[in-house]
Design a protein around this motif. Structure first.
Motif, PDB file in Angstrom:
ATOM      1  N   GLU A  25     -29.276 -25.248 -11.289  1.00 12.59           N
ATOM      2  CA  GLU A  25     -27.860 -25.418 -11.635  1.00 12.59           C
ATOM      3  C   GLU A  25     -27.725 -26.108 -12.989  1.00 12.59           C
ATOM      4  O   GLU A  25     -26.947 -25.665 -13.851  1.00 12.59           O
ATOM      5  CB  GLU A  25     -27.143 -26.226 -10.560  1.00 12.59           C
ATOM      6  CG  GLU A  25     -25.670 -26.449 -10.879  1.00 12.59           C
ATOM      7  CD  GLU A  25     -24.935 -27.153  -9.756  1.00 12.59           C
ATOM      8  OE1 GLU A  25     -24.106 -26.507  -9.100  1.00 12.59           O
ATOM      9  OE2 GLU A  25     -25.184 -28.364  -9.559  1.00 12.59           O
ATOM     10  N   ASP A  26     -28.487 -27.171 -13.199  1.00 10.81           N
ATOM     11  CA  ASP A  26     -28.435 -27.895 -14.475  1.00 10.81           C
ATOM     12  C   ASP A  26     -28.869 -27.013 -15.641  1.00 10.81           C
ATOM     13  O   ASP A  26     -28.388 -27.198 -16.769  1.00 10.81           O
ATOM     14  CB  ASP A  26     -29.327 -29.133 -14.410  1.00 10.81           C
ATOM     15  CG  ASP A  26     -28.792 -30.202 -13.457  1.00 10.81           C
ATOM     16  OD1 ASP A  26     -27.601 -30.132 -13.100  1.00 10.81           O
ATOM     17  OD2 ASP A  26     -29.572 -31.086 -13.063  1.00 10.81           O
ATOM     18  N   ALA A  27     -29.772 -26.060 -15.355  1.00  7.57           N
ATOM     19  CA  ALA A  27     -30.274 -25.171 -16.412  1.00  7.57           C
ATOM     20  C   ALA A  27     -29.292 -24.067 -16.770  1.00  7.57           C
ATOM     21  O   ALA A  27     -29.512 -23.322 -17.731  1.00  7.57           O
ATOM     22  CB  ALA A  27     -31.612 -24.556 -15.986  1.00  7.57           C
ATOM     23  N   GLY A  28     -28.206 -23.933 -15.984  1.00  9.58           N
ATOM     24  CA  GLY A  28     -27.175 -22.958 -16.317  1.00  9.58           C
ATOM     25  C   GLY A  28     -27.206 -21.667 -15.537  1.00  9.58           C
ATOM     26  O   GLY A  28     -26.438 -20.739 -15.834  1.00  9.58           O
ATOM     27  N   LEU A  29     -28.086 -21.563 -14.513  1.00 11.95           N
ATOM     28  CA  LEU A  29     -28.105 -20.347 -13.720  1.00 11.95           C
ATOM     29  C   LEU A  29     -26.819 -20.211 -12.920  1.00 11.95           C
ATOM     30  O   LEU A  29     -26.180 -21.200 -12.574  1.00 11.95           O
ATOM     31  CB  LEU A  29     -29.338 -20.323 -12.803  1.00 11.95           C
ATOM     32  CG  LEU A  29     -30.609 -19.955 -13.588  1.00 11.95           C
ATOM     33  CD1 LEU A  29     -31.588 -21.092 -13.604  1.00 11.95           C
ATOM     34  CD2 LEU A  29     -31.253 -18.691 -13.049  1.00 11.95           C
ATOM     35  N   ASN A  30     -26.448 -18.960 -12.611  1.00 10.81           N
ATOM     36  CA  ASN A  30     -25.162 -18.673 -11.966  1.00 10.81           C
ATOM     37  C   ASN A  30     -25.245 -18.514 -10.455  1.00 10.81           C
ATOM     38  O   ASN A  30     -24.278 -18.763  -9.751  1.00 10.81           O
ATOM     39  CB  ASN A  30     -24.564 -17.390 -12.559  1.00 10.81           C
ATOM     40  CG  ASN A  30     -24.510 -17.404 -14.072  1.00 10.81           C
ATOM     41  OD1 ASN A  30     -25.308 -16.722 -14.718  1.00 10.81           O
ATOM     42  ND2 ASN A  30     -23.608 -18.175 -14.642  1.00 10.81           N
ATOM     43  N   TYR A  31     -26.405 -18.042  -9.950  1.00  6.62           N
ATOM     44  CA  TYR A  31     -26.550 -17.745  -8.528  1.00  6.62           C
ATOM     45  C   TYR A  31     -27.864 -18.286  -7.991  1.00  6.62           C
ATOM     46  O   TYR A  31     -28.895 -18.227  -8.667  1.00  6.62           O
ATOM     47  CB  TYR A  31     -26.536 -16.225  -8.273  1.00  6.62           C
ATOM     48  CG  TYR A  31     -25.206 -15.555  -8.484  1.00  6.62           C
ATOM     49  CD1 TYR A  31     -24.330 -15.362  -7.419  1.00  6.62           C
ATOM     50  CD2 TYR A  31     -24.824 -15.097  -9.742  1.00  6.62           C
ATOM     51  CE1 TYR A  31     -23.104 -14.732  -7.603  1.00  6.62           C
ATOM     52  CE2 TYR A  31     -23.604 -14.472  -9.937  1.00  6.62           C
ATOM     53  CZ  TYR A  31     -22.744 -14.291  -8.864  1.00  6.62           C
ATOM     54  OH  TYR A  31     -21.534 -13.676  -9.050  1.00  6.62           O
ATOM     55  N   LEU A  32     -27.816 -18.775  -6.755  1.00  7.20           N
ATOM     56  CA  LEU A  32     -29.007 -19.118  -5.979  1.00  7.20           C
ATOM     57  C   LEU A  32     -29.115 -18.149  -4.814  1.00  7.20           C
ATOM     58  O   LEU A  32     -28.154 -17.966  -4.055  1.00  7.20           O
ATOM     59  CB  LEU A  32     -28.893 -20.533  -5.393  1.00  7.20           C
ATOM     60  CG  LEU A  32     -29.074 -21.734  -6.326  1.00  7.20           C
ATOM     61  CD1 LEU A  32     -28.680 -23.000  -5.579  1.00  7.20           C
ATOM     62  CD2 LEU A  32     -30.525 -21.828  -6.792  1.00  7.20           C
TER      63      LEU A  32
END
Length: 324
Positions: A25-32
């Motif tokens: 999340e901190d790295a900027g990804l949109n989906y888990l």
């Protein structure tokens, strides 16, 4: 412009899994996307804890199925996740896993009808209205209903798909598709099928890739090799033929895996298989390969297993060099 997702297998202690997700999340990804298999940590309990420790990233099972749980149970689980996450839930659901379900005594009968009915039931349950389905073949509900509604007006449903029939089904009933593929050739095949079935509706085409990033390309290549062995062993013959792969080498891999002889199995993985079933390399390599996928119509890139030789470093590299 593509969005970016990441897959985690809950085969590590929960606290470690949560830390990976927070970093993503901190790295900027949109989906888990969290995988769902009976032999790993429970996907919905894991997602609940992840939701409680994140604030922005969207999340869901990647993927669950319509065999191991009733659609009523799945509808409730996702609805609860949507509440915990304050409206960030997604549902990834597919026809089932041939490598897993038979081991727990579940025959994979009528997977398309089962999946189609399950998705319809789940969506109807989310409306809060009673659901009756006397004409269904598999899931015959008689006034079932949830006592609460999700926070989102419409939780997105992604269909896990690879073969032609499931790709068509995904286009018809899904809001998106999680396609287990890493090569532009597979999307040259898949995207027209999905678009024809989806018509004019907005649809997210996600490449669920076997992904490895590292500043050392050899390390990245080494990381994907075991994963590619399992992908090649489970790939249908038409997919192997699409990529011009050596069927004898694939049979060697299958035989090695069946005997637990990983040295033989992994040793039979060649460069053609790695290029067919993964994207790997340095940040520059990955950006070029991602462009090849987006040029074919992919709208979400999912960094799937193994992600890299060192997950934390790989997530850092994705955030710094890959996400625009």
């Amino acid at each position: 412009m593509a969005t970016f997702g990441i897959e985690f297998v809950p085969n590590v202690p929960i606290k470690e899994l949560i830390n990976y997700c927070k970093f993503a999340e901190d790295a900027g990804l949109n989906y888990l996307w969290i995988t769902d298999h009976y032999n790993n940590r429970n996907v919905f309990e894991s997602l609940a804890l992840i939701a409680n420790n994140t604030s922005r990233i969207k999340m869901g099972p990647g993927i669950t199925n319509a065999f191991t749980a009733s659609p009523a149970v799945t509808a409730s689980a996702i609805c609860t996740l949507d509440e915990i996450s304050d409206g960030r839930a997604t549902l990834g659901i597919g026809p089932g896993d041939l490598s897993t379900l038979p081991k727990i005594g579940i025959p994979m009968e009528t997977p398309v009808a089962r999946l189609t009915e399950a998705v319809s039931v789940i969506r109807n349950l989310w409306t809060g209205a009673p659901v009756s389905t006397p004409d269904n073949k598999v899931f015959k509900f008689a006034g079932a209903g949830l006592a609460y509604k999700p926070k989102q007006k419409a939780i997105p449903v992604y269909i896990g798909a690879q073969g032609e029939k499931m790709l068509e089904t995904a286009g018809k009933i899904g809001d998106g598709a999680l396609i287990n593929a890493s090569n532009p050739k597979d999307f040259q095949f898949a995207v027209p099928i999905i678009k024809k079935a989806a018509g004019e509706k907005k649809f997210d085409i996600a490449a669920y890739t076997s992904f490895a990033i590292d500043n050392d390309a050899k390390k990245a290549k080494g990381a994907v090799k075991p994963v590619v062995a399992f992908i090649a062993a489970g790939a249908p013959v038409p997919v192997l033929q699409r990529h011009g792969l050596d069927l004898n080498a694939v049979n060697t891999i299958k035989g090695g895996l069946a005997k637990g002889d990983f040295k033989t199995a992994f040793g039979a993985v060649n460069d053609a298989m790695i290029d067919a079933f993964s994207i790997y390399g340095t940040p520059a390599d990955l950006n070029a390969k991602i462009k090849g996928l987006t040029d074919m119509g992919v709208t979400q890139i999912v960094a799937g297993s193994p992600i890299g030789a060192d997950k934390n470093n790989s997530i850092r590299l994705i955030g710094k060099y890959v996400i625009p």
